[in-house]
Each structure stands twice: as C-alpha cells, then as structure tokens.
Motif scaffolding. Sequence first.
Motif, PDB file in Angstrom:
ATOM      1  N   ASP A  80      10.958  -1.916  -5.880  1.00 50.45           N
ATOM      2  CA  ASP A  80       9.901  -1.057  -5.333  1.00 50.45           C
ATOM      3  C   ASP A  80      10.081   0.387  -5.783  1.00 50.45           C
ATOM      4  N   LEU A  81      11.324   0.823  -5.912  1.00 48.75           N
ATOM      5  CA  LEU A  81      11.580   2.192  -6.363  1.00 48.75           C
ATOM      6  C   LEU A  81      11.130   2.382  -7.812  1.00 48.75           C
ATOM      7  N   MET A  82      11.419   1.387  -8.657  1.00 49.95           N
ATOM      8  CA  MET A  82      10.972   1.474 -10.048  1.00 49.95           C
ATOM      9  C   MET A  82       9.455   1.393 -10.135  1.00 49.95           C
ATOM     10  N   PHE A 114       0.816  -1.208   0.000  1.00 49.80           N
ATOM     11  CA  PHE A 114       0.000   0.000   0.000  1.00 49.80           C
ATOM     12  C   PHE A 114       0.851   1.259   0.000  1.00 49.80           C
ATOM     13  N   VAL A 115       1.965   1.235   0.726  1.00 46.09           N
ATOM     14  CA  VAL A 115       2.832   2.412   0.788  1.00 46.09           C
ATOM     15  C   VAL A 115       3.350   2.773  -0.606  1.00 46.09           C
ATOM     16  N   VAL A 116       3.707   1.757  -1.396  1.00 46.85           N
ATOM     17  CA  VAL A 116       4.181   1.993  -2.758  1.00 46.85           C
ATOM     18  C   VAL A 116       3.091   2.657  -3.592  1.00 46.85           C
ATOM     19  N   VAL A 117       1.868   2.172  -3.444  1.00 42.28           N
ATOM     20  CA  VAL A 117       0.745   2.721  -4.214  1.00 42.28           C
ATOM     21  C   VAL A 117       0.470   4.166  -3.818  1.00 42.28           C
ATOM     22  N   VAL A 156       4.642  11.049  -5.936  1.00 39.37           N
ATOM     23  CA  VAL A 156       5.328  11.123  -7.224  1.00 39.37           C
ATOM     24  C   VAL A 156       4.503  11.889  -8.254  1.00 39.37           C
ATOM     25  N   SER A 157       3.207  11.592  -8.341  1.00 36.09           N
ATOM     26  CA  SER A 157       2.373  12.290  -9.333  1.00 36.09           C
ATOM     27  C   SER A 157       2.254  13.774  -9.005  1.00 36.09           C
ATOM     28  N   GLU A 158       2.174  14.106  -7.719  1.00 38.74           N
ATOM     29  CA  GLU A 158       2.112  15.526  -7.325  1.00 38.74           C
ATOM     30  C   GLU A 158       3.417  16.232  -7.661  1.00 38.74           C
ATOM     31  N   MET A 159       4.539  15.561  -7.437  1.00 42.29           N
ATOM     32  CA  MET A 159       5.823  16.164  -7.761  1.00 42.29           C
ATOM     33  C   MET A 159       5.997  16.325  -9.276  1.00 42.29           C
ATOM     34  N   LEU A 160       5.478  15.377 -10.060  1.00 40.42           N
ATOM     35  CA  LEU A 160       5.516  15.510 -11.516  1.00 40.42           C
ATOM     36  C   LEU A 160       4.697  16.713 -11.975  1.00 40.42           C
ATOM     37  N   ILE A 197       3.975   3.725 -11.020  1.00 45.19           N
ATOM     38  CA  ILE A 197       2.645   4.062 -10.501  1.00 45.19           C
ATOM     39  C   ILE A 197       2.454   5.572 -10.470  1.00 45.19           C
ATOM     40  N   GLY A 198       3.526   6.306 -10.150  1.00 46.83           N
ATOM     41  CA  GLY A 198       3.449   7.764 -10.121  1.00 46.83           C
ATOM     42  C   GLY A 198       3.146   8.350 -11.492  1.00 46.83           C
ATOM     43  N   VAL A 199       3.780   7.799 -12.529  1.00 45.40           N
ATOM     44  CA  VAL A 199       3.523   8.274 -13.889  1.00 45.40           C
ATOM     45  C   VAL A 199       2.079   7.991 -14.289  1.00 45.40           C
TER      46      VAL A 199
END
Length: 508
Positions: free
Chosen positions: A419-421, A209-212, A219-223, A426-428
């Motif tokens: 997990d980092l990849m 869940f943390v990854v999601v 990640v999406s907010e930072m993008l 997921i962020g993209v």
Amino acid sequence: MSGLMEHLSIGFGVAFSGLNLLVAALGSFIGTIVGVLPGLGPINGVAMLIPIAFAMQLPPETALILLAAVYVGAEYGGRITSILINVPGEAAAVMTTLDGYPLARQGLASVALSISAWASFIGSTIAIFGILLLAPLLAKWAIAFGPAEYFVLMVFAFCALTSLLGEQPVKGILAAMIGLSIATVGVDANSGVYRYTFDLPNLADGIDFVVVVIGLFAVSEMLQMLENLLSGVSIDVPKSKRKLFNFQEMAYTWWSTVRSGFLGFFIGILPGAGASVASAVAYANEKKLIESKDPEAKFGKGDLRGLAAPESANNSAATGSFIPMLALGVPGSGTTAVMMGALTLYNITPGPVLFETQPQLVWGLIASLFIANVMLLLMNIPMVRVFASMLSIPSWLLVPGILSVSFIGVYAINATTFDLMLVVGIGVIGYFLRKMNVPMAPLVLGVVLGDMMEQNLRRALSITNGEVSILFESPISIGLWIAAILVGVVPPLLRKFSKKNEVHVPAN
C-alpha cells in the motif's frame, strides 16, 4: 406537538446526565482529531472505540452517544487539513479543498476555518430538526429507492460534475473515467472474476479509497511543495489578520449554507448515499445556481460560498443518515453500519419498533446530537488560530511531517508495504495530472461512486433479466433522469449562448 415535546423532554433528560455530557464532549474532541488525520476517517474512529465502550460496560445509550459524537466530530475535523494543506481528512471533505485551500493561500485561513465550522453547525442543526419532525415520513420515502433509483442518482451526481469542469470538460470527463476505472480493480462481487489485478494478490480487494485520496492529494501536494522548495520558489502565505468571519461574510454565505443543509439532509437519508455524494451535489448545485446569476463568482478560486456549501451538506448528510438506521434498521452510511454492529452487542435491533421499545436511546441520541453539535462549534471556533498557525511551519519541516502521518494512515489499513508503494505511485500520477490541470474532484467522485453505481445497475438489471426499462419506470427515476439531463445540458448551452451575445466594444 405535545408528543414531540414529551419525546424531547425524555431525550434531554438522558443527554444532560453527567456521564452522557462528558461522553459527548470527549467523543466530539476525539472525532475532530480523527477527522484531521488523513487516512482514519469516521468509520475507523467509530470502529476503534466500539470495543473500548463495550469493555467499559457503558449503557447502550451512552455508548451510542459516544460513537455518534465521534462521527459528527470527524465530519467537522475533515475540513481542517482540506483548507490548510489541500489534504482531505476524509472522503466527504474532498469538495472542501476546491475553495478552502485557495482561501488559505490568500491569507484567509482563519476566516475559512471559522466560516466552515459555522456552516457545519447550521447543516447539522437543519438535519437534527429534520430528524425530530420528519423521521417516520422520510424513512418511508427513503425505502422507496431501489437499485434502479440509486443508479440514476449516481448518474445525476456525475452529470452535476459538468458544473465543476469549467471550460475544460474533456479533462474533467477523463478524470471521472480514471476514477471509475480504479473502482473496477479487484474481485468482481457477482462473478468472482479477478479484474485488473495483474496477478497481484494485494489488489484482490481493490484499491482502498484512503490510498487513492492520500496519493492524489497528500503525496502529489507534497511533491509540488518539494518542487517549489528545490527550485527556490517560495510561496509566501499572507498571515490572516482576522480570527473569525464577520457578519457580512455570514450573510454572504447564508443561503448557500441553508440550501446545501437541506439538500444534504435529503441525500443523507438515502441508505448508502453518504456525505461524499451530498457534498459533491451541493457544491455543483451552488456553483451552477450562483454563476448563472453572478458570472464574476470565483468558485474554485476561493469563494466562501463554495466552501460553506459542501461543509453544510456533508454534516447534514452525516446527521441525516441516522434516520434509516433508527427507523428502518438499514445503515444510512458506512459509519452507521458500524454503529448498528455496536447495538447488536447490546442485543438491540434497530428498526421501526425501536422508537417504542427504546425511547430513551432514540431520543437521548437525538438530543445528544444537538448538544455535541453545539460543543463542536464552541470547541472549533477558539482553535481556529491554532490550526491556522500550521501554515507558518516551514516547508522543509511540513513536507516530511505530513508524509509521515499520511503513510501511517495508509499502513494502518492492511499493514502492508504494498500500500505504501501504491500510494507513492498514485501520488506521482496525481502530480503529473495536476501539472496538466486535470481536476481531481471528478476523479475522486468516480472512485467513491464507481462500485456503488456498478452494483446497483447489476441488481436492477438482474430483477428484469437484463431489461433496461426498469431504469425508466418509477417516477423517482424519471425525475432524476430529467434533472440529470438538465444539469448536464443546460449550463453548456447557456455558456455558449452568452458568448454569442457578448458585445465587443472596439478599441479607440
């Protein structure tokens, strides 16, 4: 009543000892920091402190007070990054982003932080008094929930999402289906079959869940922020002129706070339901209730009531989850399950006899919950302006800083670069979903409830060898089905009816 006063005197006698007061204050502070850091969450915070508490040879009541203060503190801390940068510190704070972040963008970060701290305090206080007065009775009620009732409760939670979908129900349903799909990845617990792992061993345990949540939010907010930075679009956030909420705003959010506190408490009693379910149901309930009376309400755009409701509910649910742990020996949440493991280190078995065999531990914990709650309010209110100053950090510095902290949180789960990849991928995807105005809340709720929903459905059907009638037999199930139908059907019908009856005044 005399028995209750006697128990309280025992509890406060334990709680007001110098060591326990120090431990409660320390745990509250650590918990707040744990809640702020994306990826940690209360479970990890409590788990990391268990060996430390045991190694220091703390008495069992002191160790439990420390862990409980960290748990409640993490629920407080999770709101901070949710409001300021749209990144939930932990799962129960997802709903806080819906109105907290828009308020911060309007220059009301300090007001949002302070009103959320107040709502958290009220929610926890409601739950503490509920534990004092109703623990034995509610423990018997909670045990009446079997797998069928839990499945219908999850259905009700998803139907309540119709209040979150607004005028785009298809996108909301799509988001919920994506979340449920993510929850199916990994080894099937019943058959041992690998599902949607694509022969990747890293996916055997599913997607954490943390990854999601870090991918979809951080990640999406930072993008999005990076896009604005590269395109030269500057989003100036007005500085907050006030440090705290005023009495008018407190009155404005009062009934939403109280209603959500009671609702969160009753959901928190249910073993396994958790603060995430409570915050989602409370937000949907307040949105439906208020918008039926006030069509001009701005839920999702910066309504203080939409901020107060989930904050009150998730803190109330977190505190209420101690009831099944103490009275039944059944963990009320993932965090209380870890705390039960800590008690076993002291050869203490939670359950019905605990109130008689360990009154100092039980009533000392309850009294310390109240003291820690007051400490957290006094600790968080003065820090509002410090937290709000995060918004003044320039984007070119804020973006890499948040991503660094987020990636550390992700890497700490399994210590794998996979997990980092995965979180970047997921962020993209989350970035493009947000571009298409697909809501994130239903998606996250699908991830949170998906596995629980599937497992309870399977358990219920295994009891009757596949007969679905078990889902409609008990009065609790029937009541939840009726509530789910009403929540899912009535709001769209009311919107359709109100549109038909709109009076159009011709232009002169």
